[in-house]
Design a protein around this motif. Structure first.
Motif, mmCIF file in Angstrom:
data_model
loop_
_atom_site.group_PDB
_atom_site.id
_atom_site.type_symbol
_atom_site.label_atom_id
_atom_site.label_comp_id
_atom_site.label_asym_id
_atom_site.label_seq_id
_atom_site.Cartn_x
_atom_site.Cartn_y
_atom_site.Cartn_z
ATOM 1 N N ILE A 246 114.154 85.669 -23.765
ATOM 2 C CA ILE A 246 115.556 85.857 -22.927
ATOM 3 C C ILE A 246 116.301 86.809 -24.037
ATOM 4 O O ILE A 246 116.903 87.919 -23.247
ATOM 5 N N ILE A 247 116.198 86.573 -25.040
ATOM 6 C CA ILE A 247 117.032 87.401 -25.894
ATOM 7 C C ILE A 247 116.501 89.034 -26.132
ATOM 8 O O ILE A 247 117.271 89.995 -26.026
ATOM 9 N N THR A 248 115.126 89.009 -26.049
ATOM 10 C CA THR A 248 114.748 90.253 -26.092
ATOM 11 C C THR A 248 114.580 91.043 -24.795
ATOM 12 O O THR A 248 114.516 92.494 -24.539
ATOM 13 N N LEU A 249 114.558 90.153 -23.758
ATOM 14 C CA LEU A 249 114.633 90.630 -22.390
ATOM 15 C C LEU A 249 115.792 92.044 -22.169
ATOM 16 O O LEU A 249 115.346 93.285 -21.665
ATOM 17 N N PHE A 250 117.003 91.707 -22.833
ATOM 18 C CA PHE A 250 117.987 92.658 -22.635
ATOM 19 C C PHE A 250 117.776 94.051 -23.052
ATOM 20 O O PHE A 250 118.055 95.188 -22.317
ATOM 21 N N GLY A 251 117.076 94.244 -24.160
ATOM 22 C CA GLY A 251 116.460 95.444 -24.656
ATOM 23 C C GLY A 251 115.946 96.378 -23.712
ATOM 24 O O GLY A 251 116.270 97.491 -23.543
ATOM 25 N N PHE A 252 115.020 95.645 -22.968
ATOM 26 C CA PHE A 252 114.282 96.269 -22.137
ATOM 27 C C PHE A 252 115.027 96.524 -20.788
ATOM 28 O O PHE A 252 114.646 97.310 -19.809
ATOM 29 N N ASP A 253 116.158 95.803 -20.617
ATOM 30 C CA ASP A 253 116.838 96.007 -19.347
ATOM 31 C C ASP A 253 117.870 96.933 -19.407
ATOM 32 O O ASP A 253 118.677 97.125 -18.524
ATOM 33 N N ILE A 254 118.130 97.495 -20.654
ATOM 34 C CA ILE A 254 119.299 98.491 -20.751
ATOM 35 C C ILE A 254 119.309 99.684 -19.689
ATOM 36 O O ILE A 254 120.373 99.939 -19.247
ATOM 37 N N ALA A 255 118.052 100.030 -19.450
ATOM 38 C CA ALA A 255 118.123 101.216 -18.380
ATOM 39 C C ALA A 255 118.372 100.457 -16.928
ATOM 40 O O ALA A 255 119.497 101.128 -16.240
ATOM 41 N N SER A 256 118.256 99.271 -16.513
ATOM 42 C CA SER A 256 118.510 98.816 -15.289
ATOM 43 C C SER A 256 119.983 98.629 -15.438
ATOM 44 O O SER A 256 120.405 98.440 -14.366
ATOM 45 N N ILE A 257 120.638 97.891 -16.416
ATOM 46 C CA ILE A 257 121.984 97.579 -16.434
ATOM 47 C C ILE A 257 122.826 98.888 -16.324
ATOM 48 O O ILE A 257 123.689 99.051 -15.389
ATOM 49 N N ILE A 258 122.461 99.951 -17.114
ATOM 50 C CA ILE A 258 123.024 101.251 -16.904
ATOM 51 C C ILE A 258 122.753 101.697 -15.265
ATOM 52 O O ILE A 258 123.624 102.250 -14.564
ATOM 53 N N GLY A 259 121.672 101.521 -14.821
ATOM 54 C CA GLY A 259 121.408 102.017 -13.235
ATOM 55 C C GLY A 259 122.383 101.027 -12.257
ATOM 56 O O GLY A 259 122.894 101.849 -11.352
ATOM 57 N N GLY A 260 122.422 99.878 -12.676
ATOM 58 C CA GLY A 260 123.515 99.055 -11.969
ATOM 59 C C GLY A 260 124.780 99.445 -11.971
ATOM 60 O O GLY A 260 125.687 99.556 -11.151
ATOM 61 N N ALA A 261 125.154 99.759 -13.388
ATOM 62 C CA ALA A 261 126.549 100.339 -13.513
ATOM 63 C C ALA A 261 126.838 101.451 -12.834
ATOM 64 O O ALA A 261 127.804 101.802 -12.222
ATOM 65 N N VAL A 262 125.798 102.220 -12.510
ATOM 66 C CA VAL A 262 126.052 103.680 -11.760
ATOM 67 C C VAL A 262 126.620 103.268 -10.186
ATOM 68 O O VAL A 262 127.704 103.891 -9.838
ATOM 69 N N ILE A 263 126.094 102.195 -9.672
ATOM 70 C CA ILE A 263 126.567 101.837 -8.302
ATOM 71 C C ILE A 263 127.740 101.184 -8.458
ATOM 72 O O ILE A 263 128.583 101.662 -7.588
ATOM 73 N N ILE A 264 127.785 100.277 -9.317
ATOM 74 C CA ILE A 264 129.077 99.561 -9.256
ATOM 75 C C ILE A 264 130.517 100.258 -9.437
ATOM 76 O O ILE A 264 131.269 100.248 -9.073
ATOM 77 N N GLU A 265 129.976 101.260 -10.630
ATOM 78 C CA GLU A 265 131.169 102.061 -10.983
ATOM 79 C C GLU A 265 131.806 103.100 -9.724
ATOM 80 O O GLU A 265 132.902 103.205 -9.752
ATOM 81 N N THR A 266 130.739 103.275 -8.959
ATOM 82 C CA THR A 266 131.161 104.117 -7.969
ATOM 83 C C THR A 266 131.903 103.473 -6.911
ATOM 84 O O THR A 266 133.068 103.821 -6.404
ATOM 85 N N VAL A 267 131.511 102.229 -6.654
ATOM 86 C CA VAL A 267 132.114 101.498 -5.685
ATOM 87 C C VAL A 267 133.722 101.134 -6.254
ATOM 88 O O VAL A 267 134.398 101.262 -5.346
ATOM 89 N N PHE A 268 133.776 100.778 -7.476
ATOM 90 C CA PHE A 268 135.090 100.576 -8.161
ATOM 91 C C PHE A 268 135.852 101.780 -8.318
ATOM 92 O O PHE A 268 136.639 101.541 -8.995
ATOM 93 N N THR A 269 135.296 102.950 -8.050
ATOM 94 C CA THR A 269 135.764 104.160 -8.804
ATOM 95 C C THR A 269 136.209 103.900 -10.304
ATOM 96 O O THR A 269 137.324 104.276 -10.591
ATOM 97 N N TYR A 270 135.444 103.257 -11.106
ATOM 98 C CA TYR A 270 135.515 102.788 -12.362
ATOM 99 C C TYR A 270 135.081 104.304 -13.333
ATOM 100 O O TYR A 270 134.037 104.637 -13.187
ATOM 101 N N ARG A 271 136.029 104.528 -14.108
ATOM 102 C CA ARG A 271 135.901 105.693 -14.594
ATOM 103 C C ARG A 271 134.751 105.781 -15.842
ATOM 104 O O ARG A 271 135.049 105.765 -16.931
ATOM 105 N N GLY A 272 133.381 105.485 -15.627
ATOM 106 C CA GLY A 272 132.507 105.548 -16.430
ATOM 107 C C GLY A 272 131.448 106.544 -16.308
ATOM 108 O O GLY A 272 131.493 107.542 -15.364
ATOM 109 N N ILE A 273 130.206 106.584 -17.126
ATOM 110 C CA ILE A 273 129.515 107.322 -17.000
ATOM 111 C C ILE A 273 128.505 107.393 -15.656
ATOM 112 O O ILE A 273 128.497 108.463 -15.218
ATOM 113 N N GLY A 274 128.292 106.283 -14.992
ATOM 114 C CA GLY A 274 127.870 106.206 -13.973
ATOM 115 C C GLY A 274 128.289 106.928 -12.606
ATOM 116 O O GLY A 274 127.964 107.828 -11.896
#
Ligand SMILES: Nc1ncnc2c1ncn2[C@@H]1O[C@H](COP(=O)(O)OP(=O)(O)OP(=O)(O)O)[C@@H](O)[C@H]1O
Ligand code: SF4
Ligand SMILES: [Mg+2]
Lengths: 321, 337
Positions: A246-274
């Protein structure tokens, strides 16, 4: 361990070069000027474009262009954003901390929720509690993130008014002050909850299954034969084994976390990279798109490296001399 | 004939598993005793229920499908089934301890040897961590591990199979148990290491007076270690006696076959004189008659109809075979040693 780390980093260099070539080729294939961002995408006068291309060296041989661009990148120079009229590096520097805050908060939420739910479900499999958690997991896996985001805004922002629905910080606050930080976290909380909550499902499921599997292992029987109480067996013997993946899972997950952030940031007009990525694509601000694409690829690579290194730290069997 | 002074009494034990919705017995009516300071060897081929029996004693059967559904296991005269889980935890590792078949997987891979050894001591005493650690280091020395003050900081994967089995033994004897159950402790090890481990168990038994129930399918080991021998076949005791009579006057056809299957050095044998066939699986067990009938060279037609009972043919020598009058139902009923 040090040697291993160095070796891992050395292996990354050829991969990084390959990635840069791919990104560079994509940038060349894009219309306009995706590398330096100095040609007005709205001005289509052929004479103007030709003149600018000549001036910016876009008619030079490919390898000369690549060398020039790569040298720039190594010096942290990604050209300019035509839309924002500022260097891309500066623009990203403004947005990146927001995305990092969002990712870290959502990761924390994911881990806390997944840890408690996974541990409970793994220790009491096939009980009503376990079925409840599993049901919740399937629900979270099935809901698209933008739908969840819209629901969350509707309920928690509009109905209850607990969280702001847009932006990443309140206006008129001085950066770095206490109030500014509070406002930032307040703005980040709801998107982080949605992003973190949705990822929880796979982590919970993973932890649950790993605990159930470990409970059948011989070493658990040995612990029982020593008279170790059931609680200790789960909390020390089994959990110590099951948190490793579980601890190591997140390293592999960084891309999908950022991918998720792209959508979430857009919906929330949150001023991030996404949000920046999406708006840059819409505005044909291609130099920004190129830079972010390159950064995300590197982040994925670094994430894998971090995962491997953490693995080495938490799992005594991998700890290499 | 229940002896007052027995440490462990297994009385008509029935243990089984739920397989695809049906309950099948892996142990069907096993009875024997272990007296204090005695070494009892349990022999039998793979799959005849030796491990299931030892897990029954420890009350460590897999919870989801395993169950003791008849009979009693008494330890110091008290039925183990009557203890709560918590009381049983006080007995496990302290009064009865166990060494398992597979040293490679029996230790937790991500905890240090020291932690795992300390744990059994901490479970059963109120000593401080420091004094427990000192004791652990001494225990490792006792089982023949040099540089034991370093080994406590190491992880199982850093040790060889023989070393791990020594660690298991150290854990098992840490609280000076009255009974040590060793379930094929050497099967997974090299021949030279096997001999060392057996010697260690023998030495511990001599010095500390621990009663040992040693499970094995190696008759060489039996000859070396046993005071008494229990021969098991397909979940039942088929013969038991002291070690001399088992070797010099075996009565059950299965025991004879087992003895015949030891290769003799002086004879020129091309082929091991092994017993034809295998132990039937739980779902294929004959419902009636002798369970050995399909493989028995002396089988008679009635063996398929009549269930042989464990009968005493000679003082302290019991056998379950219709060739002996004592095994016929209605004669002397089930006798225990
Ligand atoms: N958890 C279980 N579920 C179903 N059947 C089981 C289970 N454990 C053991 N059995 C069955 O019970 C029988 C006896 O198994 P056991 O492990 O006691 O044999 P054994 O005498 O210890 O053999 P070995 O010498 O190979 O260790 C076997 O037929 C086995 O398949
Ligand atoms: S009862 Fe019959 S089949 Fe069984 S061991 Fe004796 S002779 Fe063989
Ligand atoms: Mg076994």
């Amino acid at each position: 361990m040090l040697l291993y780390t160095l070796r891992r980093i050395l292996i990354m260099i050829p991969i990084l070069i390959m990635i840069s070539i791919v990104v560079f080729s994509l940038a060349l294939a894009m219309p306009g000027d995706a590398l330096s961002g100095q040609i007005d995408p709205a001005n289509t006068d052929p004479q103007y474009v030709e003149q600018m291309r000549e001036q910016l060296g876009l008619n030079d041989p490919v390898h000369v262009q690549y060398a020039r661009w790569a040298t720039g990148v190594l010096q942290w120079d990604f050209g300019r954003s035509f839309n924002h009229r500022m260097p891309v590096t500066e623009l990203i520097g403004e947005r990146l901390p927001n995305t990092i805050l969002l990712s870290v908060m959502s990761l924390m939420i994911t881990y806390v929720l997944a840890f408690f739910m996974g541990r409970y479900a793994g220790r009491h499999p096939y009980t009503p509690g376990d079925y409840g958690i599993q049901g919740l997991n399937y629900l979270m896996l099935a809901i698209p993130s933008f739908v969840a985001a819209i629901f969350a805004i509707f309920i928690f922002s509009f109905q209850f008014g607990w969280f702001p629905s847009t932006g990443s910080v309140g206006s008129g606050l001085e950066a770095g002050t206490w109030d500014w930080w509070v406002s930032k976290i307040h703005h980040t909380a709801l998107p982080a909850l949605v992003l973190g909550g949705l990822t929880t499902a796979s982590y919970t499921q993973f932890l649950r299954n790993d605990i159930i599997e470990n409970a059948q292992k011989d070493y658990v029987r040995t612990a029982r034969a020593k008279g170790t109480p059931e609680g200790t067996i789960y909390n020390k013997h089994i959990l110590r084994n099951s948190v490793i993946p579980i601890i190591t899972l997140f390293g592999f997950d960084i891309a999908s976390i950022i991918g998720g952030a792209v959508i979430i940031e857009t919906v929330f007009t949150y001023r991030g990279i996404g949000e920046l990525l999406i708006s840059s694509i819409t505005n044909r601000d291609y130099s920004v798109v190129t830079a972010i694409t390159l950064m995300l690829s590197v982040a994925t690579l670094v994430g894998n490296l971090i995962a491997d290194l953490i693995y080495g730290v938490v799992d005594p069997r991998i700890r290499v001399e | 004939m229940s002896s007052q002074n027995a440490l462990l009494e297994i009385d008509n034990l029935h243990t089984g598993f739920n397989i695809d919705g049906d309950f099948h017995h892996a142990i069907k009516g096993v009875s024997f005793d272990v007296k204090p300071k005695e070494v009892v060897c349990v022999v039998g081929e793979s799959g005849c229920g030796k491990s299931v029996m030892s897990l029954s004693i420890m009350q460590l059967l897999p919870k989801h499908n395993g169950k003791i559904d008849k009979g009693e296991i008494r330890f110091n005269g008290k039925n183990l089934a009557e203890y709560s889980e918590k009381e049983m935890n006080n007995i496990r590792g302290k009064d009865i301890s166990m060494i398992f078949q597979e040293p490679m997987t029996a230790l937790n891979p991500v905890l240090t040897i020291g932690f795992q050894l300390d744990e059994v001591l901490l479970n059963h005493s109120k000593d401080s961590k420091e004094s427990v650690r000192k004791k652990s280091i001494q225990l490792l020395k006792d089982v023949g591990i040099s540089r034991s003050d370093q080994i406590v900081h190491e992880y199982p994967h850093q040790l060889s199979g023989g070393m791990r089995q020594r660690v298991m033994i150290a854990m098992a004897i840490a609280c000076e148990p009255q009974l040590l159950i060793a379930d094929e402790p050497t099967t997974a090890l090299d021949v030279t290491v096997q001999a060392q481990i057996l010697e260690l168990i023998k030495k511990i038994q001599d010095e500390r007076g621990t009663a040992v129930m040693l499970i094995t399918h190696d008759l060489g080991v039996v000859a070396e270690m046993a005071d008494r021998v229990v021969v098991m076949y397909a979940g039942q005791v088929v013969e038991q006696s002291d070690v001399d009579r088992i070797f010099h006057d075996p009565q059950h056809p299965y025991t004879k076959a087992l003895l015949g299957s030891i290769p003799k050095m002086e004879e020129e044998v091309d082929e091991l004189n092994t017993i034809r066939g295998i132990v039937p699986t739980l779902t294929k067990m004959p419902k009636q008659g002798c369970r050995f009938v399909d493989r028995c060279p002396a089988a008679m037609p009635e063996c398929r109809q009549i269930d042989p009972q464990l009968g005493e043919t000679d003082k302290g020598h019991t056998v379950r075979c219709l060739l002996y009058e004592e095994s016929r139902p209605g004669e002397k009923a089930e006798v225990r040693s």
